[in-house]
Design an enzyme around this catalytic site. Structure first.
Site, PDB file in Angstrom:
ATOM      1  N   ASN A   1      17.186 -14.852 -14.796  1.00  0.00           N
ATOM      2  CA  ASN A   1      18.013 -15.188 -15.817  1.00  0.00           C
ATOM      3  C   ASN A   1      18.544 -16.818 -14.865  1.00  0.00           C
ATOM      4  O   ASN A   1      18.457 -16.594 -13.646  1.00  0.00           O
ATOM      5  CB  ASN A   1      18.887 -14.067 -15.697  1.00  0.00           C
ATOM      6  CG  ASN A   1      18.655 -13.671 -14.034  1.00  0.00           C
ATOM      7  OD1 ASN A   1      19.730 -14.256 -13.413  1.00  0.00           O
ATOM      8  ND2 ASN A   1      18.543 -12.435 -13.492  1.00  0.00           N
TER       9      ASN A   1
ATOM     10  N   LYS B   1      -2.887 -16.115 -16.703  1.00  0.00           N
ATOM     11  CA  LYS B   1      -2.954 -17.213 -17.684  1.00  0.00           C
ATOM     12  C   LYS B   1      -2.916 -17.290 -19.271  1.00  0.00           C
ATOM     13  O   LYS B   1      -3.755 -17.202 -19.484  1.00  0.00           O
ATOM     14  CB  LYS B   1      -3.040 -18.858 -16.972  1.00  0.00           C
ATOM     15  CG  LYS B   1      -2.096 -19.277 -17.757  1.00  0.00           C
ATOM     16  CD  LYS B   1      -1.306 -20.700 -17.872  1.00  0.00           C
ATOM     17  CE  LYS B   1      -0.868 -21.805 -18.805  1.00  0.00           C
ATOM     18  NZ  LYS B   1      -1.054 -23.098 -18.820  1.00  0.00           N
TER      19      LYS B   1
ATOM     20  N   LYS C   1      28.897   3.052 -12.791  1.00  0.00           N
ATOM     21  CA  LYS C   1      28.307   2.990 -11.874  1.00  0.00           C
ATOM     22  C   LYS C   1      28.587   3.700 -10.803  1.00  0.00           C
ATOM     23  O   LYS C   1      27.827   3.967  -9.095  1.00  0.00           O
ATOM     24  CB  LYS C   1      27.781   1.325 -11.463  1.00  0.00           C
ATOM     25  CG  LYS C   1      27.037   0.387 -12.462  1.00  0.00           C
ATOM     26  CD  LYS C   1      26.339  -0.308 -12.241  1.00  0.00           C
ATOM     27  CE  LYS C   1      25.492  -0.605 -13.242  1.00  0.00           C
ATOM     28  NZ  LYS C   1      23.906  -1.324 -13.502  1.00  0.00           N
TER      29      LYS C   1
HETATM   30  N1  CTP Z   1      22.867  -3.622 -11.183  1.00  0.00           N
HETATM   31  C1  CTP Z   1      21.139  -3.276 -10.132  1.00  0.00           C
HETATM   32  N2  CTP Z   1      20.481  -2.972 -10.564  1.00  0.00           N
HETATM   33  C2  CTP Z   1      19.958  -3.493 -11.822  1.00  0.00           C
HETATM   34  C3  CTP Z   1      21.103  -3.529 -13.037  1.00  0.00           C
HETATM   35  C4  CTP Z   1      21.866  -3.542 -12.234  1.00  0.00           C
HETATM   36  O1  CTP Z   1      21.517  -3.200  -8.949  1.00  0.00           O
HETATM   37  N3  CTP Z   1      18.754  -2.896 -12.348  1.00  0.00           N
HETATM   38  C5  CTP Z   1      23.808  -4.262 -10.454  1.00  0.00           C
HETATM   39  C6  CTP Z   1      23.910  -5.401 -10.324  1.00  0.00           C
HETATM   40  O2  CTP Z   1      23.460  -6.287  -9.173  1.00  0.00           O
HETATM   41  C7  CTP Z   1      25.523  -5.505 -10.273  1.00  0.00           C
HETATM   42  C8  CTP Z   1      25.502  -4.591 -10.995  1.00  0.00           C
HETATM   43  O3  CTP Z   1      24.949  -3.823 -10.909  1.00  0.00           O
HETATM   44  O4  CTP Z   1      25.972  -5.568  -9.701  1.00  0.00           O
HETATM   45  C9  CTP Z   1      25.909  -4.812 -13.310  1.00  0.00           C
HETATM   46  O5  CTP Z   1      25.042  -5.761 -13.447  1.00  0.00           O
HETATM   47  P1  CTP Z   1      24.917  -5.482 -14.466  1.00  0.00           P
HETATM   48  O6  CTP Z   1      23.846  -6.407 -15.404  1.00  0.00           O
HETATM   49  O7  CTP Z   1      26.201  -6.367 -15.318  1.00  0.00           O
HETATM   50  O8  CTP Z   1      24.617  -4.246 -15.063  1.00  0.00           O
HETATM   51  P2  CTP Z   1      24.044  -3.122 -16.356  1.00  0.00           P
HETATM   52  O9  CTP Z   1      23.340  -2.118 -15.143  1.00  0.00           O
HETATM   53  O10 CTP Z   1      22.805  -4.509 -16.455  1.00  0.00           O
HETATM   54  O11 CTP Z   1      24.562  -3.255 -17.761  1.00  0.00           O
HETATM   55  P3  CTP Z   1      25.068  -3.462 -18.882  1.00  0.00           P
HETATM   56  O12 CTP Z   1      23.330  -3.821 -19.060  1.00  0.00           O
HETATM   57  O13 CTP Z   1      25.625  -2.758 -19.851  1.00  0.00           O
HETATM   58  O14 CTP Z   1      25.338  -5.009 -19.070  1.00  0.00           O
END
Ligand code: CTP
Length: 386
Positions: free
Chosen positions: A178, A257, A309
């Site tokens: 990402n 690959k 969360k």
């Molecule tokens: N996060 C995490 N583990 C994951 C995904 C996210 O700890 N597998 C944490 C990120 O580090 C961040 C927070 O959760 O602090 C929010 O991440 P985000 O990607 O925005 O949340 P998602 O759980 O992916 O929610 P959504 O898919 O609904 O956006």
């Protein structure tokens, strides 16, 4: 400049480049009247008006003199006379650095709170390879700033920070990733360290240099980040999850690959939610702060994430805004707790990091009051607010 320093650079060059007066002599500065008593006490003046004494590079000789209180030139006399913080950045031949005498002197200095910016390993002027090369300017400046700007309101805290974007391999050369640059998380780590915290930075790959005096744990995948975080959770009093964690990983990873042959469908499986696991395993008093990057309905998604969360706060980024967020040095966020949404203005990520830490610390004060038993009514009402 010591006599040794003048063997490398002439005082006049140094004065011209810095635009400052160069002091070389304890007794009679060049051109002054030998009978002028003010010159003889200049080291005391300099020692008293100094904010920090930085010796870079510091030779084995100067470390020995500082350690043993020998005051036979301007610099060594000033060292004894100053009460300002002292920072030394040693540079010398690797054998001289490793010598028991030098190491013993360093220990004496460290015990007297002299800050030592450790030399780096590499090619040395003498042709050897090893430890002894003067630290990079950046590391020296970071240490000086951390000493001068010490706020110390995070002393005693261990802050565990995640940063960067995790990567999930598809094959030996490709990954799903990402756009996270890691800048916000690194800025948080630097700010927390400067404010006296012990900082553990669990970092997915970034192009950034680790801030000085921060323990960096490099990871690549979500699974590795999870293991690194949960394995250190018992040490942490504040957890800040600034990393952009991959939500999905390829169900299988090709050994070789992958070749291009027509359309391809990838099968993905969800990764484990690290933040949720942290919340589940948290100890009493531990603060847990997540980050969220949203592109639409920012506040609503943020609130939902906060509740789902179970974190104490979510730092909410609107990544659809121009000029802030991903890869930018600037950011503007909303600090969201169960009962407040605080808009923090657009600032550099480093400035914003301090504001976010300020907000995190305000979460802690009511928490302490809840724990106090002196006022049961207050404890109850705060407790009910969550
Ligand atoms: N996060 C995490 N583990 C994951 C995904 C996210 O700890 N597998 C944490 C990120 O580090 C961040 C927070 O959760 O602090 C929010 O991440 P985000 O990607 O925005 O949340 P998602 O759980 O992916 O929610 P959504 O898919 O609904 O956006």
């Amino acid at each position: 400049m010591t006599a040794a320093a003048q063997q490398f650079i002439a005082p006049l060059t140094f004065a011209a480049l810095t635009g400052h007066k160069v002091i070389t002599d304890l007794w009679t500065p060049e051109g002054s009247d030998p009978g002028d008593a003010s010159s003889a006490i200049e080291h005391i003046d300099a020692a008293q008006s100094t904010d920090a004494l930085v010796v870079a590079p510091a030779t084995a000789d100067i470390l020995a003199k500082f350690a043993h209180g020998i005051a036979d030139d301007f610099l060594t006399t000033m060292y004894l006379a100053t009460t300002a913080p002292v920072i030394v950045a040693p540079a010398m031949n690797a054998n001289m650095w490793n010598h028991a005498a030098t190491q013993a002197n360093l220990e004496i200095l460290a015990n007297r709170h002299v800050r030592i910016v450790a030399p780096e390993s590499g090619y040395l002027a003498c042709g050897m390879v090893g430890a002894g090369r003067l630290a990079e300017n950046r590391g020296i400046v970071d240490t000086v700033l951390s000493v001068l700007l010490h706020r110390n309101d995070l002393a005693g805290e261990t802050v565990l920070i995640t940063a960067g974007g995790t990567r999930e391999a598809l094959d030996p050369v490709r990954f799903l990733g990402n756009r996270s640059s890691g800048k916000m998380g690194y800025a948080m780590a630097e700010a927390a360290q400067r404010r006296g915290a012990r900082v553990i930075l669990v970092s997915a790959p970034t192009a950034l240099r680790a801030p000085a005096n921060v323990e960096v744990v490099p990871v690549v995948t979500t699974q590795q980040m999870r293991d690194a975080v949960l394995g250190r959770l018992d040490q942490a009093s504040i957890v800040i999850k600034a990393a952009a964690v991959a939500d999905y990983r390829p169900r299988s990873q090709a050994d070789q690959k992958m070749r291009r042959k027509g359309p391809l469908t990838l099968e993905l499986e969800p990764t484990e939610d690290i933040l949720a696991a942290v919340v589940e395993q948290r100890r009493p008093g531990m603060l847990v702060v997540g980050f969220a990057a949203e592109t639409e309905d920012v506040l609503a998604h943020g609130r939902d994430k906060l509740l789902r969360k179970g974190a104490d706060a979510i730092v909410l980024n609107d990544v659809s805004r121009e000029g802030v967020g991903f890869d930018s040095d600037r950011n503007a966020v909303t600090f969201l707790t169960r009962d407040r949404a605080i808009e923090l203005p657009e600032l550099t990520k480093r400035e914003l990091a301090d504001q976010i830490l300020d907000e995190i610390l305000t979460l802690r004060s009511p928490r302490k009051e809840v724990l106090s038993e002196s006022d049961p009514d207050l404890s109850m009402s705060l407790g009910e607010q969550g």
